[in-house]
Each structure stands twice: as C-alpha cells, then as structure tokens.
Motif scaffolding. Structure first.
Motif, PDB file in Angstrom:
ATOM      1  N   VAL A 191       0.840  -1.201   0.000  1.00  0.00           N
ATOM      2  CA  VAL A 191       0.000   0.000   0.000  1.00  0.00           C
ATOM      3  C   VAL A 191       0.877   1.253   0.000  1.00  0.00           C
ATOM      4  O   VAL A 191       0.595   2.233  -0.710  1.00  0.00           O
ATOM      5  CB  VAL A 191      -0.954   0.007   1.211  1.00  0.00           C
ATOM      6  N   LEU A 192       1.943   1.244   0.780  1.00  0.00           N
ATOM      7  CA  LEU A 192       2.840   2.397   0.829  1.00  0.00           C
ATOM      8  C   LEU A 192       3.481   2.667  -0.532  1.00  0.00           C
ATOM      9  O   LEU A 192       3.570   3.817  -0.973  1.00  0.00           O
ATOM     10  CB  LEU A 192       3.930   2.163   1.875  1.00  0.00           C
ATOM     11  N   LEU A 195       0.805   4.110  -2.832  1.00  0.00           N
ATOM     12  CA  LEU A 195       0.512   5.503  -2.495  1.00  0.00           C
ATOM     13  C   LEU A 195       1.632   6.429  -2.960  1.00  0.00           C
ATOM     14  O   LEU A 195       1.369   7.525  -3.464  1.00  0.00           O
ATOM     15  CB  LEU A 195       0.312   5.649  -0.983  1.00  0.00           C
ATOM     16  N   LEU A 198       1.293   6.962  -6.626  1.00  0.00           N
ATOM     17  CA  LEU A 198       0.191   7.890  -6.903  1.00  0.00           C
ATOM     18  C   LEU A 198       0.601   9.330  -6.619  1.00  0.00           C
ATOM     19  O   LEU A 198       0.220  10.249  -7.360  1.00  0.00           O
ATOM     20  CB  LEU A 198      -1.029   7.512  -6.071  1.00  0.00           C
ATOM     21  N   LEU A 199       1.366   9.536  -5.561  1.00  0.00           N
ATOM     22  CA  LEU A 199       1.838  10.885  -5.245  1.00  0.00           C
ATOM     23  C   LEU A 199       2.783  11.400  -6.328  1.00  0.00           C
ATOM     24  O   LEU A 199       2.757  12.583  -6.680  1.00  0.00           O
ATOM     25  CB  LEU A 199       2.538  10.887  -3.886  1.00  0.00           C
TER      26      LEU A 199
END
Length: 223
Positions: A191-192, A195, A198-199
C-alpha cells in the motif's frame, strides 16, 4: 482491512531504523538518485538526437531494451560482482530502467514538433541551440514530462527489489513480511509503494499544469 489497521496502527511501525519514515527515506534515496542520473543521461541525448536526427537507432535500442530488461536479474548479478557495501548495485538497474522512457519520449517530442515552427524560427534568425531551447523544447514539454513521469513511477515501484538483496526501502516490509508470514507488513508495504507512486503521478500532473503553456496544452488536447 484489519491487517492494514494492525500495520499502520502499530507504534513500532513508525519508529526506529525499520520504521516507515526511515524506510521511506531509503526508498526515496534509491528512486530520486536513479531518476536524477537517468535524466542527466537521457534528456540531453534525447534533445540532441531529436534535434539533429542523428543517432535514432539508439532510441530504438532503448525502447526495445525497456521491454526486455530483467531488473531483478541485473540487480542480483551486480550484487554478486560488487557486493552490497553501497547503493550502487541498486542504482545501476534502476537507471537502466528509467533511461528508455525519458530518452524515447524526449526524442519523439522534439521530432514531433511541426516543421513549419522550425522553419519559422530559423527564418527569424535563431540558431540551432536557440531553436531547440526557445521553440522545440516548450512545444515538446508535455511528452518530455510524460517520459519523466513514466520513468519515475517505474523506478518507485521497482525500487522494492532492493530488499531482495538485503538493502532497505519500502520493499523491506513486503519481503520481510513474506519471509516471516507477517501479512499485515506485506500488505502495508504494498500500500505504501502504491501511495507513493500515486503521489509521484499527482506531482508530475501539477508540474505539467504549471510549466506547460496553455497554448501547447490546447494543441495537445486537439491532437
């Protein structure tokens, strides 16, 4: 969902050398240095080849290499040859992964500029370097940024392989979690990484909105 709460809700996950902040900094170091080196290599080459039209075979080779590059295999080979005393074994395969999209998109962006714009620039008395910097690059900027964005996302996602050879980064949560059957750690690490990717995507979108002129954006949209 409970596994995510277990992972992110554990205070130990956020502290120490194995905590999220430390692993995130390691991951950003791998990805940031790799992207910087790849940009310093591929961007000038793409601009030069696109502007002069000479060396296009290098672009074709880079595009094909991007599809065939075994990043993990290359990483393991370099580690076997050099050891893991530095982050260099990780940087080499990540740079090799990031160069092709930057090189190809920069080349295509420059070569795709309307020839009439080139002729008009030369007709105004601009020289080769001035035409490149003042006319070609601003028009090609959306494609150049696309290449950088693709490279950055690939590097961020692939930097997890550093954990396979005992180095750090967010991949440690995934690899160590799999090895110890700590599934909250595995899922939390995945998940990290997602994310962070995505950032990076969002960051490049914002950069494009700020740096690309409205006229160029409208022209790209019409195409």
């Amino acid at each position: 969902m409970n596994w995510l709460f277990d992972f992110f809700g554990d205070p130990a996950t956020w502290s120490g050398p194995d905590g999220i902040p430390a692993r995130l900094l390691e991951h950003l170091e791998f990805a940031g240095l790799s992207l910087l080196l790849a940009t310093l290599i591929a961007l000038p080459l793409g601009l030069l080849i696109g502007h002069t039209g000479r060396g296009a075979v290098l672009v074709v080779f880079a595009a094909n290499a991007a599809r065939a590059l075994p990043t993990l295999g290359l990483l393991v080979l370099i580690v076997l040859l050099m050891g893991v005393g530095t982050i260099l074994p990780v940087l080499i395969p990540l740079v090799a992964l990031a160069v092709p999209p930057i090189l190809v998109n920069t080349y295509e962006g420059i070569r795709g500029v309307d020839p009439e714009l080139r002729d008009a620039a030369y007709g105004m008395g601009l020289k080769g370097g001035q035409v490149l910097g003042r006319v070609l690059v601003p028009v090609a900027l959306p494609l150049i940024l696309l290449g950088l964005r693709l490279a950055a996302i690939q590097v961020v996602a692939t930097a997890t392989v550093a954990a396979y050879v005992g180095l750090g980064g967010l991949g440690r949560f995934i690899i160590d979690g799999l090895a110890t059957k700590n599934f909250p750690s595995t899922i939390g690490g995945a998940v990290l990484v997602a994310l962070l990717a995505l950032l990076v995507q969002l960051g490049f979108t914002l950069v494009q909105r700020v740096t690309v002129s409205p006229g160029v954006s409208e022209r790209q949209t019409i195409r």
